[in-house]
Motif scaffolding. Sequence first.
Motif, PDB file in Angstrom:
ATOM      1  N   TYR A 273      35.266 -23.102 -30.541  1.00 12.81           N
ATOM      2  CA  TYR A 273      35.992 -21.808 -29.355  1.00 12.81           C
ATOM      3  C   TYR A 273      35.858 -20.955 -29.929  1.00 12.81           C
ATOM      4  CZ  TYR A 273      38.022 -26.387 -27.344  1.00 12.81           C
ATOM      5  OH  TYR A 273      38.591 -27.566 -26.926  1.00 12.81           O
ATOM      6  N   GLU A 274      35.471 -20.722 -31.031  1.00 13.13           N
ATOM      7  CA  GLU A 274      35.391 -18.985 -31.942  1.00 13.13           C
ATOM      8  C   GLU A 274      34.471 -18.818 -31.564  1.00 13.13           C
ATOM      9  OE1 GLU A 274      36.440 -16.667 -36.278  1.00 13.13           O
ATOM     10  OE2 GLU A 274      36.959 -19.683 -35.518  1.00 13.13           O
TER      11      GLU A 274
ATOM     12  N   LEU B 262      35.549 -18.143 -26.832  1.00 14.53           N
ATOM     13  CA  LEU B 262      36.716 -18.771 -26.270  1.00 14.53           C
ATOM     14  C   LEU B 262      37.842 -18.352 -27.259  1.00 14.53           C
ATOM     15  CD1 LEU B 262      35.734 -21.852 -25.429  1.00 14.53           C
ATOM     16  CD2 LEU B 262      36.312 -19.910 -23.674  1.00 14.53           C
TER      17      LEU B 262
ATOM     18  N   ARG C 149      40.221 -28.132 -19.939  1.00 11.03           N
ATOM     19  CA  ARG C 149      39.628 -29.203 -19.579  1.00 11.03           C
ATOM     20  C   ARG C 149      39.870 -30.148 -18.810  1.00 11.03           C
ATOM     21  NH1 ARG C 149      38.468 -29.769 -26.230  1.00 11.03           N
ATOM     22  NH2 ARG C 149      36.315 -31.391 -25.074  1.00 11.03           N
TER      23      ARG C 149
ATOM     24  N   LEU D  97      33.513 -26.080 -20.906  1.00 17.79           N
ATOM     25  CA  LEU D  97      33.887 -24.214 -21.488  1.00 17.79           C
ATOM     26  C   LEU D  97      33.556 -22.875 -21.016  1.00 17.79           C
ATOM     27  CD1 LEU D  97      33.127 -25.852 -25.333  1.00 17.79           C
ATOM     28  CD2 LEU D  97      35.487 -25.892 -23.931  1.00 17.79           C
TER      29      LEU D  97
ATOM     30  N   ILE E  67      43.319 -23.349 -22.636  1.00 16.83           N
ATOM     31  CA  ILE E  67      42.000 -23.771 -22.934  1.00 16.83           C
ATOM     32  C   ILE E  67      41.639 -25.638 -22.772  1.00 16.83           C
ATOM     33  CG2 ILE E  67      40.131 -24.413 -24.240  1.00 16.83           C
ATOM     34  CD1 ILE E  67      40.469 -21.664 -25.887  1.00 16.83           C
TER      35      ILE E  67
ATOM     36  N   ILE F  31      44.919 -21.104 -26.785  1.00 18.93           N
ATOM     37  CA  ILE F  31      44.027 -22.593 -27.643  1.00 18.93           C
ATOM     38  C   ILE F  31      45.445 -23.658 -26.069  1.00 18.93           C
ATOM     39  CG2 ILE F  31      44.726 -24.229 -28.759  1.00 18.93           C
ATOM     40  CD1 ILE F  31      43.968 -22.063 -30.793  1.00 18.93           C
TER      41      ILE F  31
END
Length: 334
Positions: free
Chosen positions: A20-21, A25, A54, A60, A50, A47
């Motif tokens: 993610y990083e 995101l 999802r 993403l 996210i 987080i």
Amino acid sequence: MLIGEVARRSGVSARMLRHYESLGLVRPSGRTGSGYREYSAEDIRRIFHIESLRSLGLSLREIGRALDDPGFTPSELVDDLIRQTRERIAAETELLTRLRRIDAADPAGWEGVLQVVALLQALGSKSADARQRAALSSVDEVPVPVEALVEAALSETEPNVAGALRWALARAGDGGPALLAEGLGSPVAAVRERAVQSLAEMPGDEATARLRDALAHPDVVVRGYAALALGTRGMADVIPTLIDMIVEGRNDTDAADALSVLASDTATADRIATGLIDRLAHDTTKAPARGRLAQALAGIPGTTAARALVKLSHDEDRAVALTAAYLIQLRDAR
């Protein structure tokens, strides 16, 4: 909070958090003195956002746009997700149906599977010739599940292909009458008509029982086809319906033919003749209908019908009188 603790609390693996990083995101708000990532309460909240998006099926990339674009409209996203989900369900349902039909055909090997697939595709072809060939070959070459034949028959608009499908259905074994009876409940009149026409050509007691049920159907066209089919099967209880069809001018020639088939014994012939005579004498029966009723008497043997034609030859309606006189001549010539 360090990445390990975040992973334990959120259920998102440390590897995924790093992913993610890398995509931008999630950006940990700080670093410890040793250089480790340190997540704030706001980072953890992001987080969870996210993961929630999802779970709705967003990619993403779409999640990043949803979280970072101040002009983003959630309702548009949800509408788009609904459309995509419906399309996916429809595609999966179609695939499941095809697989079930292949399984029902019980092919012996891959060659058999491919033959069934080819035949199912041909039944859905845009070419009427291809659909007709598939219907005809389904009986002897590759056994196609009854469900597929019924679906094709209920949607077919080309008369020649429809006839071939009804022929195939009549030879396809069990299950057809019940599925066709479901078609009688369609909100589309054309589908109901195709269903009852197919039932009319199905042999066996179950098809006859379904046709008997159709005599009470609210659709007059369905009732008519059912009565014609049952008449040719010797079911005398459809005589009133057949006479109504003659009066109303709905498939009146076929109805008269069905009555002549039913008039195979003296008692039934007299019953039919009496029914026709009663409608002729009815005050509300109009001239065209009286002519059709007189013509129907021609196919009914016995003295009751003969006497009625003699009387009608002197009818006040000249057209009816001439028709009756002509029919008497035909009967005398036999």
